[in-house]
Each structure stands twice: as structure tokens, then as C-alpha cells.
Design a protein around this motif. Sequence first.
Motif, PDB file in Angstrom:
ATOM      1  N   ARG A  25       0.844  -1.193   0.000  1.00  0.00           N
ATOM      2  CA  ARG A  25       0.000   0.000   0.000  1.00  0.00           C
ATOM      3  C   ARG A  25       0.885   1.250   0.000  1.00  0.00           C
ATOM      4  NH1 ARG A  25      -5.003  -1.227   4.048  1.00  0.00           N
ATOM      5  NH2 ARG A  25      -6.060   0.076   2.514  1.00  0.00           N
ATOM      6  N   GLU A  26       0.252   2.380  -0.346  1.00  0.00           N
ATOM      7  CA  GLU A  26       0.944   3.666  -0.441  1.00  0.00           C
ATOM      8  C   GLU A  26       2.108   3.593  -1.426  1.00  0.00           C
ATOM      9  OE1 GLU A  26      -0.077   6.701   1.193  1.00  0.00           O
ATOM     10  OE2 GLU A  26      -1.768   5.314   1.119  1.00  0.00           O
ATOM     11  N   ILE A  27       1.781   3.181  -2.641  1.00  0.00           N
ATOM     12  CA  ILE A  27       2.779   3.090  -3.710  1.00  0.00           C
ATOM     13  C   ILE A  27       2.920   4.465  -4.367  1.00  0.00           C
ATOM     14  CG2 ILE A  27       3.349   1.982  -5.904  1.00  0.00           C
ATOM     15  CD1 ILE A  27       1.511  -0.344  -4.996  1.00  0.00           C
ATOM     16  N   PRO A  28       4.119   5.018  -4.415  1.00  0.00           N
ATOM     17  CA  PRO A  28       4.295   6.323  -5.073  1.00  0.00           C
ATOM     18  C   PRO A  28       4.212   6.194  -6.592  1.00  0.00           C
ATOM     19  CG  PRO A  28       6.403   5.484  -4.344  1.00  0.00           C
ATOM     20  CD  PRO A  28       5.367   4.517  -3.836  1.00  0.00           C
ATOM     21  N   ILE A  29       3.890   7.304  -7.256  1.00  0.00           N
ATOM     22  CA  ILE A  29       3.810   7.325  -8.719  1.00  0.00           C
ATOM     23  C   ILE A  29       5.225   7.387  -9.299  1.00  0.00           C
ATOM     24  CG2 ILE A  29       2.997   8.632 -10.727  1.00  0.00           C
ATOM     25  CD1 ILE A  29       0.670   9.574  -9.067  1.00  0.00           C
ATOM     26  N   CYS A  30       5.436   6.604 -10.320  1.00  0.00           N
ATOM     27  CA  CYS A  30       6.736   6.602 -10.993  1.00  0.00           C
ATOM     28  C   CYS A  30       6.957   7.971 -11.652  1.00  0.00           C
ATOM     29  CB  CYS A  30       6.779   5.496 -12.043  1.00  0.00           C
ATOM     30  SG  CYS A  30       8.294   5.465 -13.012  1.00  0.00           S
TER      31      CYS A  30
END
Length: 717
Positions: free
Chosen positions: A192-197
Motif C-alpha cells: 500500500r501507499e505506492i508512489p507514482i513513478c
Amino acid sequence: MNPHSLFASAAINIGLALVTLTLFSIFKKQPSFAPIFYARRLSNGQQIHFHDQTFSFRRFLPSVSWIPRAFRVTEDEILDSSGLDALVIIRLFKFGIKFFVVCSLVGLVVLLPVNYNGQDVPYQSYHSLDSFTISNITPGSNRLWVHFSCLWILSFYGLYLLYQEYDEILVKRIQQLQKIRHRPDLFTILVREIPICSEHKARGCSVDHFFSKHYPYSYHSYQMVYKEKDLEVLLSQAESIARKIEDLRERPTANKNKRETLLLDGSREDAVKISLHEDSLQVFCEKIRQLQHEIVIKQKELPVAFVIFKSRCGAALAAQSQQHSHPLLWITEMAPEPRDVSWRTLAIPYRILPLYKIGVVLAASLLTIFFAIPVTAVQGIAKYEKLKKWFPPVMAVELIPGLSSVMTGYLPSVILKGFIYIVPFAMFGMAKLPGCISKSKEEIKACNMVFYFLVGNVFFLSVLSGSLLDEIGESFSHPKNFPSHLASAVSAQADFFMTYILTDGLSGFSLEILLPGLLFWDVIKSHTVGRGTEKDPYLYSLPYFRIIPMVSLSVLIGTVYAVVTPLLLPFLIGYFCLGYLVFINQIQDVYAIVYETCGQYWPYIHHYILVAIVLMQITMIGLFGLKSMPAASISIIPLLLLTLMFNEYCKKRFLPTFHHYSIQNAVEHDELDAKSSQMEVNHEDVINAYCSPCLRPVNFLTSESSSTQPLVCSSSL
């Protein structure tokens, strides 16, 4: 409450239980009721063979064949057919039987004679049953050391049983994990809480880059979770139309009481309706497929993904590690099994989950406060002598012989049971709000909420409601006196809890196995909309959130009263024996098993029982203080400390293995697959298992779809 009220309650509950169980034994033989009483077996494709398929008098004779059948079911059979979670419920009932059999022997053989002969002059009190309780002992009497010794014995026996159960269930959990080692969740973690590339402005490639870099040898692929709110609405509408088509197709096309022309007209009319619905459904299916592609093409990704690893060890290491220096990014944990995933709650942003939790706590607190009104009213009915002083017209009840006994003995527990029946469902609804990632965690949270609600309202509020405001005010102003106030209130409420155990056990369990609500609904449906159609099984999941807290409350009541009122203990043995039989039947025949956590409910049950033992010891500290035995009160403090130390030891010895998939077990299971001739796990199947149901192919126009693959999956090999 006098003995007449207790006998009235016992007679009514025993009578209702016998009638209810008799009806159950008859209805279970009727083929028309098989979708209710054999729902699980029918849903699993098993054939139910009735001895008398045609009408016969034998089918309407009561029988007790279901009782020896329940006793013949072994733990291994439950484990194989229903899993460890279902077995944990059965072990809870067996724990109650083992613990309260010993408590009853100690209480009836040792404590009861001591209590009855506790005074030279017969003890006169409104509570006439007090002559069998510790209240009958003269203050300062050396007889109280017998109670002190029994408290130590029962406390150590309870802790021994708890340790034994924890250890055995842990062993079964490890064995169960080995048995299901090919399940997809053992290779998968939830991120969870994956940052945007920053390069591609998408989260999918960010997942692939991150895990390819940090887990180059064990990482396999990933599956993103998408925003699907609009898609869910379309799917629900399409499913509604599909059900209408199915109902029209199953409608009987012949009726002997109608003319042939009417039959033809009715059939043509149904055919026209089916055609119109099919056209409408086709339009919905096209919209759904188009929206599914748009969701993926436009990358409407949530900051949530399922990451699949090549080995169980790799998944376990990644799940239990901090992935980033910023602890609120790349948050990982072991994924729930695919059928246990709560897809709806994955869309809730992780950072606002604390707000949801605060809202749930406030809602549960308000429900607890409002529930004080019916509990206090129930205790007003139970305290008939006080009720006559507050409300003199109630004395008219005495004009009818035996009515006052029924009113004070049976009515309060029935009213209370009726009020608390809705509580688990309300708490379960609240537990779905905080964003738990799985249905099992929602039920576990609901178990906690319901248990503490019952302890606060049914136990504490009931024992204090005789002088509610005075007792609570005194407890807050002089907290050191809380044990003595609790002890005096507990002693006075023993008779009420006897009737509560009778009602909850005899009436509650007998109604649980009869399922009167489903019977009533089935009769209505059979004579209205469902006439002439084939019945589907009435399949519902095993309600852990309702069973575990209710039974744990009975353990708490019995444990607190084990030394105070030994007369209560035989009722509890009957309670747990009947519950054991009933839920063996329900688990085998009625309830569906919709997920398997490998026994994660047991640590919470262990905690509930430990709370009961601690409350028993605190109550006895207060009672010995009231009985002018300060030495005994002080001597219980080491026992209380030992109990708390035991709890801390169990937390360190057992709890981590229930919360995590240990690296040792993961490596052993990987090695077992490498050594065996079994096929390796198909990781493509794992990816497909974690594809959202909304993104799977839709085909409502045929009963079976040849396509089992998801429409889309985001993965990188």
C-alpha cells in the motif's frame, strides 16, 4: 430472586429447548427443508439421502440421531472439511467443558458445603440462594481460606488449560500451513501507499522497478488494484437483470388448474419478457467490457498492489520488512487469500484510516451508552422487591399465582438476550468501515468490539445496575475501593446470571439449530414467489463475530462466579455440552467456510479467557476485603501478577507465529516442494487469483463461461 423464580426460569427454558429440538429433529427429516438444514452439503454437490422419500409416519417421529452423530465427528474430520478456524470454535466449547467440570467438582464437593454451613444462625436475606454462596460465610471466618485455596487451584488449572490449548492449536496451525502451502496468498504480499513513478507517471511500473531492484532473485510479478466504483454499479445492475431472466426461465410452464390457452399466452408473455431482458443485458455487458478496458488503458490505479514472489520465503521476508526509509511508503504485509480479500476497503486511502477508526470507536461508544437503558430496565424487573417500592402498581402481578416468579426469573434474561441479539450485527457493520484488507480481519475486529461491549453492558452494567449511579460515582471518586464494590455487586447478581446462562444456552442454542427465521422465510417464499421452482440452499458463512464473543462472555461469567457461587457451574457444563453438539451440526451441515486464517481467532479467545481469570481474582480481592480477611486479599496479589506475567509470556511465545508466516516454515515448505515430485506452483494462476472480480470477463447470458482468465492483469516477468 428466590428459588421459585430460578425454578420457573429453568422449567420454561428446558421446556422450550425440548420443543425446539424436537421440531428440529422432525424438520431435518423432511426433504423440502434440506436447503435449510443441509445447505452446506448441497452447495458442495453432496447428495442428501432420506430414508423415507415418500410420505410416511416415520418421518414425523422425533429422534436424537443427530446427537451421537455429532459426538462421532473427530477433530481431524473438522480440520479436513472446515479448516482450523471452525475447529477453534469447537475447541472453545471443549475448553469450557474441561474447565467447568473441574470447577464444578471443586465447587460442589468443597465450596458448597462450606458455604451452606458458614453460619451458626441461618442467614436471612432477600437473596435466599445466598446460603449456597460465599455471602453466607461469617466475616473473618477461617472457612474463607478454603475459598482462597480453591481460587489458586482453579486459577492455575485455567492457566494450564490455556497454555495447553495455545500450544496444541499452534502445532495444528503449522501443520495446516504445510497442508495448504500451495495457496496463492503464501506467495503474495499486499503493498500500500505506492508512489507514482516519476518517469512514466504510473504506479504499475513503480512497483516493478522497486521490487526488481530490491528483490531481484525472488520477485516474480505484480497485480495492480484499480478504481472500480462505476463498474461495480453496472455489474450490480447486470446481475439484477440476469436474476430476472433466470426467475422467468424457472417459472413453471404448466398448471393443471389453468386452461391450455392461458398456458400458451403465459408462456409467450414470459418469452417476450426474457427476450427484452436479454437485449438489455447484452447492452450492459458491452458497457461493462468497454469500461473494463478504459480503466486499464487510462491507468486508474489505486496505490495498492498484490506482489507475487517465486518462493514463499521471498514473500515472507518482504512482508515482514520495512521497505523504505519513509515508513508511510511501500507498506507491506502478507496478502489474505483471494476469497478473503475485501476489495471495497482497499480503495480507502491508507492515511485517512485513523479517521475511520475514530468514527467506529465513537459509534460503538454511543451504542454502549444507549444500551444502558434496556439493561437497567431489565435489572429493574429482576429486582422485584425494589421495583414494588419504585412502582407500587406492579404489585398487581402477585394476584396471579406464579406470575411473579416467571416475571423475575425468566423475563429479564429473555429481554436482555433479545436486545443483545442485534449487537453483533451492528458491530460487524461498524467493523467494515476502518478499512480492513480482509473479511477475516473485519470479523476479528467485530469479535473484539462485541466482546468488550458485552463485558461492559451485560456483565458490569448488570452487576452495578442495582445502585448504578451511586456505584459508578463511588468507583470514580475512590478507585481503590473498586474491587470491594465489584465484589458486593457480583455476589448480589449471581441468581440473575444463572437465568441468563439458562436462557442463552437452552433457548439460544436450540433456536440456533432450528433456524426459525429461515424456516419462516422459506414457507413464505414457497407459497409466493418461489412456488414450483427449485430451491437454492440457504447458505451463510459461519458467524465467528457472533459465536465467539457470546461464548466467551459465558466463560467470563462462569469464571468470575466459580468461587463465589458454585451452584452456577453445573448450568455452564450443560451450556457448553449443548453448544458443542449444536455447532458440530451447524459446521458440518449448515454454514459455509468462506475463508481460512489457520487459527488466528485463538489468540483473541485466549485473551478473553485471561480477562475472565483476572476479573475473578480482582473480585475475590474485594470479597475477602468485605469479609474482613485482608491477609487473603493481599495474598491474591502475587497470583494476579503471575497471571499477568503468564499473559506476557504467551504473547512472546505464541502470538508472533499467529501473526506472521515464519521464515523457517516458508523455507521448509519451499524445500518440501523442491524434493517432492509435485508440480511447481503456477504463478500465472496466482496473478489471476488476485485480479479484481470487477475486471474478470462477464457473460451473464450463458450458465457457464468457457473463459476463466481475467480480462486484464498487470504483471512483469
